[in-house]
Design a protein around this motif. Structure first.
Motif, PDB file in Angstrom:
ATOM      1  N   PRO A  35       0.814  -1.231   0.000  1.00 12.70           N
ATOM      2  CA  PRO A  35       0.000   0.000   0.000  1.00 12.70           C
ATOM      3  C   PRO A  35       0.843   1.273   0.000  1.00 12.70           C
ATOM      4  O   PRO A  35       0.489   2.250   0.650  1.00 12.70           O
ATOM      5  CB  PRO A  35      -0.800  -0.141   1.296  1.00 12.70           C
ATOM      6  CG  PRO A  35       0.132  -0.855   2.207  1.00 12.70           C
ATOM      7  CD  PRO A  35       0.904  -1.832   1.342  1.00 12.70           C
ATOM      8  N   THR A  36       1.950   1.242  -0.684  1.00 12.36           N
ATOM      9  CA  THR A  36       2.843   2.397  -0.728  1.00 12.36           C
ATOM     10  C   THR A  36       3.086   2.831  -2.161  1.00 12.36           C
ATOM     11  O   THR A  36       2.820   2.082  -3.110  1.00 12.36           O
ATOM     12  CB  THR A  36       4.196   2.079  -0.073  1.00 12.36           C
ATOM     13  OG1 THR A  36       4.801   0.994  -0.781  1.00 12.36           O
ATOM     14  CG2 THR A  36       4.012   1.695   1.396  1.00 12.36           C
ATOM     15  N   VAL A  37       3.616   4.026  -2.283  1.00  7.66           N
ATOM     16  CA  VAL A  37       3.929   4.572  -3.606  1.00  7.66           C
ATOM     17  C   VAL A  37       5.379   5.047  -3.611  1.00  7.66           C
ATOM     18  O   VAL A  37       5.829   5.694  -2.656  1.00  7.66           O
ATOM     19  CB  VAL A  37       3.008   5.756  -3.946  1.00  7.66           C
ATOM     20  CG1 VAL A  37       3.379   6.348  -5.310  1.00  7.66           C
ATOM     21  CG2 VAL A  37       1.552   5.315  -3.953  1.00  7.66           C
ATOM     22  N   SER A  38       6.077   4.720  -4.671  1.00  6.04           N
ATOM     23  CA  SER A  38       7.430   5.251  -4.872  1.00  6.04           C
ATOM     24  C   SER A  38       7.430   6.142  -6.105  1.00  6.04           C
ATOM     25  O   SER A  38       6.895   5.765  -7.155  1.00  6.04           O
ATOM     26  CB  SER A  38       8.445   4.122  -5.068  1.00  6.04           C
ATOM     27  OG  SER A  38       8.604   3.388  -3.874  1.00  6.04           O
ATOM     28  N   VAL A  39       8.024   7.318  -5.961  1.00  7.69           N
ATOM     29  CA  VAL A  39       8.142   8.265  -7.069  1.00  7.69           C
ATOM     30  C   VAL A  39       9.628   8.494  -7.336  1.00  7.69           C
ATOM     31  O   VAL A  39      10.365   8.888  -6.433  1.00  7.69           O
ATOM     32  CB  VAL A  39       7.462   9.605  -6.744  1.00  7.69           C
ATOM     33  CG1 VAL A  39       7.590  10.556  -7.936  1.00  7.69           C
ATOM     34  CG2 VAL A  39       6.003   9.398  -6.366  1.00  7.69           C
ATOM     35  N   TYR A  40      10.064   8.200  -8.539  1.00  6.29           N
ATOM     36  CA  TYR A  40      11.445   8.456  -8.942  1.00  6.29           C
ATOM     37  C   TYR A  40      11.423   9.364 -10.169  1.00  6.29           C
ATOM     38  O   TYR A  40      10.608   9.167 -11.075  1.00  6.29           O
ATOM     39  CB  TYR A  40      12.169   7.150  -9.301  1.00  6.29           C
ATOM     40  CG  TYR A  40      12.800   6.437  -8.142  1.00  6.29           C
ATOM     41  CD1 TYR A  40      12.064   6.130  -6.999  1.00  6.29           C
ATOM     42  CD2 TYR A  40      14.130   6.051  -8.179  1.00  6.29           C
ATOM     43  CE1 TYR A  40      12.629   5.462  -5.931  1.00  6.29           C
ATOM     44  CE2 TYR A  40      14.707   5.375  -7.112  1.00  6.29           C
ATOM     45  CZ  TYR A  40      13.953   5.084  -5.991  1.00  6.29           C
ATOM     46  OH  TYR A  40      14.516   4.419  -4.929  1.00  6.29           O
ATOM     47  N   GLY A  41      12.310  10.332 -10.185  1.00  7.27           N
ATOM     48  CA  GLY A  41      12.377  11.196 -11.350  1.00  7.27           C
ATOM     49  C   GLY A  41      13.798  11.659 -11.604  1.00  7.27           C
ATOM     50  O   GLY A  41      14.672  11.546 -10.741  1.00  7.27           O
ATOM     51  N   GLU A  42      14.018  12.153 -12.797  1.00  7.80           N
ATOM     52  CA  GLU A  42      15.321  12.712 -13.109  1.00  7.80           C
ATOM     53  C   GLU A  42      15.181  13.798 -14.166  1.00  7.80           C
ATOM     54  O   GLU A  42      14.355  13.707 -15.076  1.00  7.80           O
ATOM     55  CB  GLU A  42      16.313  11.645 -13.586  1.00  7.80           C
ATOM     56  CG  GLU A  42      15.991  11.032 -14.933  1.00  7.80           C
ATOM     57  CD  GLU A  42      17.100  10.107 -15.401  1.00  7.80           C
ATOM     58  OE1 GLU A  42      17.921   9.675 -14.578  1.00  7.80           O
ATOM     59  OE2 GLU A  42      17.138   9.813 -16.619  1.00  7.80           O
ATOM     60  N   VAL A  43      15.981  14.836 -13.979  1.00  2.00           N
ATOM     61  CA  VAL A  43      16.174  15.860 -15.001  1.00  2.00           C
ATOM     62  C   VAL A  43      17.553  15.588 -15.588  1.00  2.00           C
ATOM     63  O   VAL A  43      18.537  15.544 -14.852  1.00  2.00           O
ATOM     64  CB  VAL A  43      16.126  17.280 -14.402  1.00  2.00           C
ATOM     65  CG1 VAL A  43      16.212  18.318 -15.514  1.00  2.00           C
ATOM     66  CG2 VAL A  43      14.872  17.475 -13.563  1.00  2.00           C
TER      67      VAL A  43
END
Length: 431
Positions: A35-43
């Motif tokens: 029941p969790t969310v992971s957010v990964y991003g990159e510029v």
């Protein structure tokens, strides 16, 4: 046989990819196992975009993103996220600036809002810059006494020209970090561009709802012009087995790095070279190098190899930590094993072990939301396609002995290499 559970490779393959009108790419994957969310991003703006005299600017700017953004101070960001058991962070690397967050499903909007503020509207307050500078300088002073860091820094300076970003470590130096200003950070931040940005969200989520949130928080982000691009200069040739020793008083271990120029991640040789590197210095306790230099001859505390293949061709290295009295014997043993490997190639058993390990490791690496999100970013960065995970076992299984021998001979079978040692003073400190 495909080593992945039937739903794992398929899960990645069914991720939704959406390109916003401003060019930003969103990858959203529902994973109902937690029941969790992971957010990964990159510029895709990093140390490769900074001028040499401001080495560390990308890392410093990335680390400062959380130090106040949008309408929240650093303390308010920390308090707001910790109150719901969530977290956010950011940092700059060689080719990109990463940002990430983790929360329960119901708090994903909060995380996306804060990350949007960090990437788009950082404050860079003076007092937080100075606190961060103190932390950077503390770490850099520790680096000055770290034999492995000193060896890595010296190695890069002799393999690449000063204009090449790989000639230096992305964390900067005491001198460059000491002189960075708030204006430097503000100017560097203008390079951030939505068309150079990817975000991946993985968790027990409604993909359509998350896409709407990404549109809400990132959709109106605009930046002038085209996203920045980097052209890497040619590396320096390595004639005559160039060797450098970094003398550090009071050390009881010498770190040894042997290196040649490698290849970039998009090279047709990449997979064969990865298998070769796995056999040479990764499997078990360090592949052949670990087994023969460390275990059989007792010449090293650790020994292995590393292939640094990113958007540019980094070094292909063999490294060891050794007793200073054994440096010459250890170097001879490492060079001998590399030459033998290039001449003879792997055994069929080594090849089978490498294939099994590489496919199994990837499967294990897809067990968490974090790892799935990170994998999605890598797939987008290197334009591998969302079916990459399904194709990966066949790619690795297709690498045969002849291919491994070919890349080993092409890259490793050379007398043009560099050797850097860092440890207590030696009689031949520099040659």
């Amino acid at each position: 046989m495909n080593p992945f559970p039937s739903n794992r490779a398929g899960t990645i393959a069914t991720a939704l990819r959406y390109e916003l009108p401003n060019g930003m790419v969103a990858l959203v994957q529902r994973n109902a196992t937690a029941p969790t969310v992971s957010v990964y991003g990159e510029v895709r703006v990093g140390a490769a975009n900074e001028p040499p005299e401001k080495n560390g600017l990308s890392a410093f700017t990335g680390a400062a993103l959380i130090r106040g953004a949008g309408h929240r101070t650093f303390q308010e960001i920390v308090a707001r996220t910790e109150a719901v058991g969530a977290s956010v962070n950011a940092g700059g690397g060689m080719h990109s600036t990463g940002f990430a967050g983790r929360s329960l499903n119901e708090d994903v909007a909060l995380i996306l809002e804060i990350l949007s503020d960090m990437v788009r509207a950082p404050m860079f307050p003076d007092e937080e810059i100075e606190r961060l500078r103190g932390q950077f300088l503390m770490a850099l002073r520790e680096d000055e006494q770290d034999t492995s860091v000193r060896a890595s820094r010296a190695l890069r300076s002799i393999m690449f020209p000063p204009t090449h970003p790989y000639s230096r470590l992305s964390r900067g130096t005491i001198e460059t970090i000491s002189t960075l200003t708030r204006e430097d950070l503000l100017q560097f931040h203008t390079l951030y561009h939505p068309a150079a940005t990817t975000i991946a969200v993985v968790g027990d989520i409604d993909p359509a709802a998350v896409m709407a949130l990404i549109e809400r928080f990132f959709g109106d982000w605009q930046a002038p012009g085209a996203p920045p691009r980097v052209t890497l200069p040619d590396p320096l040739p390595l004639p005559d087995q160039r060797r450098v020793h970094i003398a550090l008083d009071g050390k009881s271990q010498t770190d040894v790095i042997w290196a040649v120029h490698g290849l970039d991640r998009r090279s047709p040789d990449y997979y064969a070279a990865s298998v070769a590197n796995m056999i040479l210095g990764q499997l078990g306790i360090g592949g052949r190098l670990g087994e023969r230099v460390r275990e059989e001859q007792g010449l090293a505390y650790y020994c292995g190899s590393s292939l640094d293949a990113d958007l540019g061709a980094g070094p292909w290295t063999a490294m060891a930590g050794v007793n200073p009295a054994h440096v010459e014997r250890a170097i001879d043993a490492i060079v001998r094993e590399i030459k033998q490997f290039a001449a003879e190639g792997p055994t069929e058993q080594e090849l089978a072990d490498a294939r099994d390990f590489m496919t199994g490791r990837l499967a294990i690496g897809l067990e968490t939301n974090d790892s799935i999100a990170s994998t999605l970013l890598g797939i987008e960065r290197y334009q591998l396609g969302l079916d990459y995970i399904e194709r990966y076992p066949a790619i690795i299984s297709s690498i045969d002995r002849d291919q491994v021998v070919e890349v080993a001979r092409r890259y490793l079978a050379t007398d043009d290499y560099a050797i850097v040692t860092a440890g207590p003073p030696a009689s031949s400190s520099v040659s």
